[in-house]
Scaffold this motif. Structure first.
Motif, PDB file in Angstrom:
ATOM      1  N   PRO A  25       0.732  -1.263  -0.029  1.00 14.42           N
ATOM      2  CA  PRO A  25      -0.018   0.019  -0.011  1.00 14.42           C
ATOM      3  C   PRO A  25       0.704   1.332   0.076  1.00 14.42           C
ATOM      4  O   PRO A  25       0.489   2.545  -0.539  1.00 14.42           O
ATOM      5  CB  PRO A  25      -0.791  -0.091   1.348  1.00 14.42           C
ATOM      6  N   ASP A  26       2.061   1.247   0.640  1.00 14.53           N
ATOM      7  CA  ASP A  26       2.966   2.198   0.468  1.00 14.53           C
ATOM      8  C   ASP A  26       3.090   3.034  -1.110  1.00 14.53           C
ATOM      9  O   ASP A  26       3.269   4.012  -1.180  1.00 14.53           O
ATOM     10  CB  ASP A  26       4.146   1.950   1.195  1.00 14.53           C
ATOM     11  N   ARG A  27       3.091   2.106  -2.023  1.00 20.00           N
ATOM     12  CA  ARG A  27       3.182   2.568  -3.299  1.00 20.00           C
ATOM     13  C   ARG A  27       2.185   3.333  -3.723  1.00 20.00           C
ATOM     14  O   ARG A  27       2.194   4.453  -4.229  1.00 20.00           O
ATOM     15  CB  ARG A  27       3.378   1.306  -4.387  1.00 20.00           C
ATOM     16  N   ILE A  28       0.676   3.074  -3.418  1.00 19.73           N
ATOM     17  CA  ILE A  28      -0.278   3.764  -3.609  1.00 19.73           C
ATOM     18  C   ILE A  28      -0.039   5.182  -2.932  1.00 19.73           C
ATOM     19  O   ILE A  28      -0.200   6.342  -3.445  1.00 19.73           O
ATOM     20  CB  ILE A  28      -1.611   3.193  -3.487  1.00 19.73           C
ATOM     21  N   ILE A  29       0.216   5.023  -1.627  1.00 21.04           N
ATOM     22  CA  ILE A  29       0.384   6.340  -0.663  1.00 21.04           C
ATOM     23  C   ILE A  29       1.466   7.231  -1.410  1.00 21.04           C
ATOM     24  O   ILE A  29       1.223   8.536  -1.702  1.00 21.04           O
ATOM     25  CB  ILE A  29       0.723   5.924   0.687  1.00 21.04           C
ATOM     26  N   VAL A  30       2.500   6.694  -1.905  1.00 16.39           N
ATOM     27  CA  VAL A  30       3.752   7.469  -2.290  1.00 16.39           C
ATOM     28  C   VAL A  30       3.034   8.105  -3.735  1.00 16.39           C
ATOM     29  O   VAL A  30       3.312   9.432  -3.934  1.00 16.39           O
ATOM     30  CB  VAL A  30       4.828   6.638  -2.752  1.00 16.39           C
ATOM     31  N   LEU A  31       2.316   7.589  -4.571  1.00 15.44           N
ATOM     32  CA  LEU A  31       1.810   7.985  -5.767  1.00 15.44           C
ATOM     33  C   LEU A  31       1.087   9.226  -5.605  1.00 15.44           C
ATOM     34  O   LEU A  31       1.250  10.238  -6.279  1.00 15.44           O
ATOM     35  CB  LEU A  31       1.051   6.954  -6.564  1.00 15.44           C
ATOM     36  N   TYR A  32       0.074   9.022  -4.380  1.00 12.46           N
ATOM     37  CA  TYR A  32      -0.862  10.000  -4.186  1.00 12.46           C
ATOM     38  C   TYR A  32       0.035  11.482  -3.451  1.00 12.46           C
ATOM     39  O   TYR A  32      -0.202  12.590  -3.851  1.00 12.46           O
ATOM     40  CB  TYR A  32      -1.885   9.617  -3.066  1.00 12.46           C
ATOM     41  N   ALA A  33       0.974  10.995  -2.864  1.00 12.50           N
ATOM     42  CA  ALA A  33       1.800  12.089  -1.923  1.00 12.50           C
ATOM     43  C   ALA A  33       2.662  12.873  -3.121  1.00 12.50           C
ATOM     44  O   ALA A  33       2.569  14.110  -2.977  1.00 12.50           O
ATOM     45  CB  ALA A  33       2.691  11.734  -1.105  1.00 12.50           C
ATOM     46  N   GLU A  34       3.078  12.089  -4.021  1.00 16.46           N
ATOM     47  CA  GLU A  34       4.325  12.729  -5.109  1.00 16.46           C
ATOM     48  C   GLU A  34       3.190  13.279  -6.229  1.00 16.46           C
ATOM     49  O   GLU A  34       3.597  14.541  -6.857  1.00 16.46           O
ATOM     50  CB  GLU A  34       4.976  11.551  -5.816  1.00 16.46           C
ATOM     51  N   LEU A  35       2.059  12.885  -6.569  1.00 15.06           N
ATOM     52  CA  LEU A  35       1.386  13.247  -7.784  1.00 15.06           C
ATOM     53  C   LEU A  35       0.111  14.319  -7.660  1.00 15.06           C
ATOM     54  O   LEU A  35      -0.412  14.658  -8.391  1.00 15.06           O
ATOM     55  CB  LEU A  35       1.110  12.161  -8.773  1.00 15.06           C
ATOM     56  N   GLY A  36      -0.223  14.019  -6.196  1.00 18.49           N
ATOM     57  CA  GLY A  36      -1.829  14.437  -6.043  1.00 18.49           C
ATOM     58  C   GLY A  36      -2.779  13.485  -6.292  1.00 18.49           C
ATOM     59  O   GLY A  36      -2.551  12.427  -7.071  1.00 18.49           O
ATOM     60  N   GLN A  37      -4.009  13.602  -5.923  1.00 14.05           N
ATOM     61  CA  GLN A  37      -5.032  12.733  -6.180  1.00 14.05           C
ATOM     62  C   GLN A  37      -5.261  12.463  -7.724  1.00 14.05           C
ATOM     63  O   GLN A  37      -5.311  11.450  -8.225  1.00 14.05           O
ATOM     64  CB  GLN A  37      -6.522  13.371  -5.723  1.00 14.05           C
ATOM     65  N   ALA A  38      -5.242  13.455  -8.446  1.00 13.59           N
ATOM     66  CA  ALA A  38      -5.631  13.540  -9.973  1.00 13.59           C
ATOM     67  C   ALA A  38      -4.284  12.863 -10.802  1.00 13.59           C
ATOM     68  O   ALA A  38      -4.629  11.981 -11.556  1.00 13.59           O
ATOM     69  CB  ALA A  38      -5.941  14.758 -10.711  1.00 13.59           C
ATOM     70  N   GLY A  39      -3.289  13.270 -10.231  1.00 12.48           N
ATOM     71  CA  GLY A  39      -2.084  12.571 -10.912  1.00 12.48           C
ATOM     72  C   GLY A  39      -2.107  10.924 -10.623  1.00 12.48           C
ATOM     73  O   GLY A  39      -1.421  10.224 -11.494  1.00 12.48           O
ATOM     74  N   ALA A  40      -2.224  10.733  -9.242  1.00 11.36           N
ATOM     75  CA  ALA A  40      -2.007   9.379  -8.953  1.00 11.36           C
ATOM     76  C   ALA A  40      -3.049   8.314  -9.700  1.00 11.36           C
ATOM     77  O   ALA A  40      -2.879   7.367 -10.238  1.00 11.36           O
ATOM     78  CB  ALA A  40      -2.282   9.350  -7.425  1.00 11.36           C
ATOM     79  N   GLU A  41      -4.484   8.978  -9.604  1.00 11.54           N
ATOM     80  CA  GLU A  41      -5.492   8.404 -10.282  1.00 11.54           C
ATOM     81  C   GLU A  41      -5.185   8.072 -11.937  1.00 11.54           C
ATOM     82  O   GLU A  41      -5.350   6.903 -12.549  1.00 11.54           O
ATOM     83  CB  GLU A  41      -6.777   9.096 -10.206  1.00 11.54           C
ATOM     84  N   ARG A  42      -4.648   8.982 -12.422  1.00 10.28           N
ATOM     85  CA  ARG A  42      -4.197   8.900 -14.044  1.00 10.28           C
ATOM     86  C   ARG A  42      -3.061   7.767 -14.028  1.00 10.28           C
ATOM     87  O   ARG A  42      -3.208   6.953 -14.880  1.00 10.28           O
ATOM     88  CB  ARG A  42      -3.601  10.134 -14.382  1.00 10.28           C
ATOM     89  N   VAL A  43      -1.953   7.754 -13.073  1.00  6.20           N
ATOM     90  CA  VAL A  43      -0.815   6.864 -13.300  1.00  6.20           C
ATOM     91  C   VAL A  43      -1.486   5.470 -12.852  1.00  6.20           C
ATOM     92  O   VAL A  43      -1.254   4.266 -13.450  1.00  6.20           O
ATOM     93  CB  VAL A  43       0.173   7.397 -12.387  1.00  6.20           C
ATOM     94  N   ILE A  44      -2.496   5.337 -11.915  1.00  5.64           N
ATOM     95  CA  ILE A  44      -3.023   4.123 -11.493  1.00  5.64           C
ATOM     96  C   ILE A  44      -3.938   3.480 -12.509  1.00  5.64           C
ATOM     97  O   ILE A  44      -3.597   2.432 -12.974  1.00  5.64           O
ATOM     98  CB  ILE A  44      -3.642   4.200 -10.358  1.00  5.64           C
ATOM     99  N   SER A  45      -4.609   4.524 -13.150  1.00  2.00           N
ATOM    100  CA  SER A  45      -5.746   3.898 -14.163  1.00  2.00           C
ATOM    101  C   SER A  45      -4.478   3.459 -15.575  1.00  2.00           C
ATOM    102  O   SER A  45      -4.981   2.399 -15.859  1.00  2.00           O
ATOM    103  CB  SER A  45      -6.531   5.122 -14.587  1.00  2.00           C
ATOM    104  N   ALA A  46      -3.829   4.026 -15.848  1.00  3.96           N
ATOM    105  CA  ALA A  46      -3.001   3.915 -16.994  1.00  3.96           C
ATOM    106  C   ALA A  46      -2.196   2.378 -16.686  1.00  3.96           C
ATOM    107  O   ALA A  46      -2.290   1.672 -17.461  1.00  3.96           O
ATOM    108  CB  ALA A  46      -1.991   4.865 -17.324  1.00  3.96           C
ATOM    109  N   ALA A  47      -1.554   2.343 -15.520  1.00  2.00           N
ATOM    110  CA  ALA A  47      -0.946   1.078 -15.254  1.00  2.00           C
ATOM    111  C   ALA A  47      -1.932  -0.194 -15.213  1.00  2.00           C
ATOM    112  O   ALA A  47      -1.394  -1.294 -15.636  1.00  2.00           O
ATOM    113  CB  ALA A  47      -0.345   1.247 -13.799  1.00  2.00           C
TER     114      ALA A  47
END
Length: 126
Positions: free
Chosen positions: A17-39
């Motif tokens: 879960p730390d990977r998801i947390i890091v994505l949200y911390a580094e990219l913000g909600q919109a950016g993390a959701e885009r990265v997660i969706s694409a992945a």
């Protein structure tokens, strides 16, 4: 007469879960959701490609799909999925078709469950 028993194994998945947390911390909600969706989309494509490559006995394509899947899986915390994909590649390289079929089935089961779990984790964060 031999009796065939069907075995259903519900394997626990492990996500980081730390990977998801890091994505949200580094990219913000919109950016993390885009990265997660694409992945997630790319992972689904690679899982289908892996299955086809194994079934059609194309070892070079198995290797390519595993190489593409690994960083995607790790990016969203699917470390176990990446390890099982590496096991599939190992079976393919050794020419062990029985093990290859078993590991492919495990990979598909884990892939389905991991994709759902990451979406659920991302929904809880958002």
């Amino acid at each position: 007469m031999h009796q065939v028993t069907e075995f259903h194994k519900e394997e626990a998945i492990w996500l980081d879960p730390d990977r998801i947390i890091v994505l949200y911390a580094e990219l913000g909600q919109a950016g993390a959701e885009r990265v997660i969706s694409a992945a997630m989309e790319d992972l689904a494509v690679q899982l289908v490609a892996l299955e086809a490559a194994v079934l059609e006995q194309r070892p070079a394509d198995v290797a390519k799909a595993v190489q593409a899947l690994d960083p995607l899986a790790r990016q969203v915390g699917m470390v176990l999925l990446a390890r099982v994909a590496a096991d599939l590649l190992d079976c393919t390289e050794r020419g062990d078709t029985v093990a290859q079929a078993a590991v492919l089935a495990r990979l598909i089961r884990l892939g389905d469950r991991c994709l759902t779990a990451v979406w659920d984790m991302a929904d809880m964060r958002g």
